[in-house]
Motif scaffolding. Structure first.
Motif, mmCIF file in Angstrom:
data_model
loop_
_atom_site.group_PDB
_atom_site.id
_atom_site.type_symbol
_atom_site.label_atom_id
_atom_site.label_comp_id
_atom_site.label_asym_id
_atom_site.label_seq_id
_atom_site.Cartn_x
_atom_site.Cartn_y
_atom_site.Cartn_z
ATOM 1 N N ARG A 38 -4.069 21.847 10.736
ATOM 2 C CA ARG A 38 -2.882 22.690 11.356
ATOM 3 C C ARG A 38 -2.574 22.111 12.596
ATOM 4 O O ARG A 38 -3.573 21.710 13.327
ATOM 5 N N GLY A 39 -1.201 22.502 13.084
ATOM 6 C CA GLY A 39 -0.867 21.817 14.224
ATOM 7 C C GLY A 39 -1.335 22.710 15.273
ATOM 8 O O GLY A 39 -1.762 23.927 15.098
ATOM 9 N N SER A 40 -1.242 22.012 16.606
ATOM 10 C CA SER A 40 -1.643 22.807 17.691
ATOM 11 C C SER A 40 -0.634 23.817 17.920
ATOM 12 O O SER A 40 0.536 24.194 17.429
ATOM 13 N N ARG A 41 -1.184 24.984 18.730
ATOM 14 C CA ARG A 41 -0.375 25.927 19.082
ATOM 15 C C ARG A 41 0.978 25.552 19.965
ATOM 16 O O ARG A 41 1.999 25.871 19.664
ATOM 17 N N THR A 88 2.328 22.831 19.347
ATOM 18 C CA THR A 88 3.452 22.104 18.525
ATOM 19 C C THR A 88 4.281 23.348 17.450
ATOM 20 O O THR A 88 5.289 23.096 17.422
ATOM 21 N N ASP A 89 3.398 24.275 17.374
ATOM 22 C CA ASP A 89 4.018 25.274 16.620
ATOM 23 C C ASP A 89 5.023 26.036 17.343
ATOM 24 O O ASP A 89 6.209 26.359 16.836
ATOM 25 N N HIS A 90 4.876 26.277 18.836
ATOM 26 C CA HIS A 90 5.889 26.841 19.548
ATOM 27 C C HIS A 90 6.823 26.067 19.735
ATOM 28 O O HIS A 90 8.039 26.477 19.816
ATOM 29 N N LEU A 148 7.891 23.899 17.655
ATOM 30 C CA LEU A 148 8.909 23.935 16.337
ATOM 31 C C LEU A 148 9.747 25.244 16.290
ATOM 32 O O LEU A 148 10.823 25.073 15.743
ATOM 33 N N ARG A 149 9.069 26.506 16.751
ATOM 34 C CA ARG A 149 9.706 27.617 16.862
ATOM 35 C C ARG A 149 11.063 27.474 17.827
ATOM 36 O O ARG A 149 12.060 28.140 17.508
ATOM 37 N N ARG A 171 13.976 25.480 16.062
ATOM 38 C CA ARG A 171 14.446 26.303 15.031
ATOM 39 C C ARG A 171 15.380 27.220 15.683
ATOM 40 O O ARG A 171 16.450 27.712 15.239
#
Length: 165
Positions: free
Chosen positions: A11-14, A16-18, A20-21, A24
């Motif tokens: 799972r990606g790091s937090r 990284t997730d932010h 990406l968001r 987008r």
């Protein structure tokens, strides 16, 4: 283990997730339209804030920090109503719920604004009205992100209302 296998991949790091968001979100024209609307509302609030602040400081000799808080109260009311009805079109949500969140975000932005204002006036010797103008601009990005995501947006929950999104 294959790298592109979503089950096998870690799972990606937090962060990284932010990231990406955010990436987008930047691709959606509606977000840019909201930013322009938020900026227009912010500009009106900026004028209201500085007009009230200048009157209090120069005409009524109110201390600059108290004047900033009083000007904030007037401007935040203006901004909430315009942002709720025009920028985020969040008329379907509960107004009290949105107002409480908007005020919480705005108070955090005000705290940041007051720190910047005090530093500019006391430490840097900047004229009070110019310092307030700079402090408001410095707090604006926090205000937009907090209100878009929490007061009126995706993190506001099911009662926030997202008509037109």
């Amino acid at each position: 283990m294959q790298r592109d296998d979503p089950i096998a991949a870690p799972r990606g790091s937090r962060a990284t997730d932010h990231a990406l968001r955010v990436r987008r979100g930047l691709r959606k024209p509606a977000n840019w339209v909201q930013l322009v609307k938020f900026s227009a509302v912010g500009a009106s609030g900026y004028v209201v804030n500085l007009a009230v602040y200048t009157t209090l400081v120069h005409a009524l000799d109110v201390h600059y920090i108290l004047a900033a808080v009083m000007a904030f109260c007037v401007a935040v009311t203006n901004n909430f109503l315009w942002n709720r009805h025009w920028t985020f079109a969040a008329r379907d949500g509960h107004m009290g719920f949105q107002a409480a969140r908007f005020l919480a975000v705005s108070l955090l932005a005000l705290g940041f604004n007051l720190i910047v204002l005090e530093l500019l006036v006391s430490a840097a010797g900047v004229e009070k009205v110019l310092a307030q103008a700079i402090a408001i601009l410095a707090a604006t990005p926090f205000n937009f992100i907090g209100n878009k995501l929490w007061s009126f947006g995706d993190l506001a929950g099911p009662r926030a209302g997202r008509r037109g999104r």
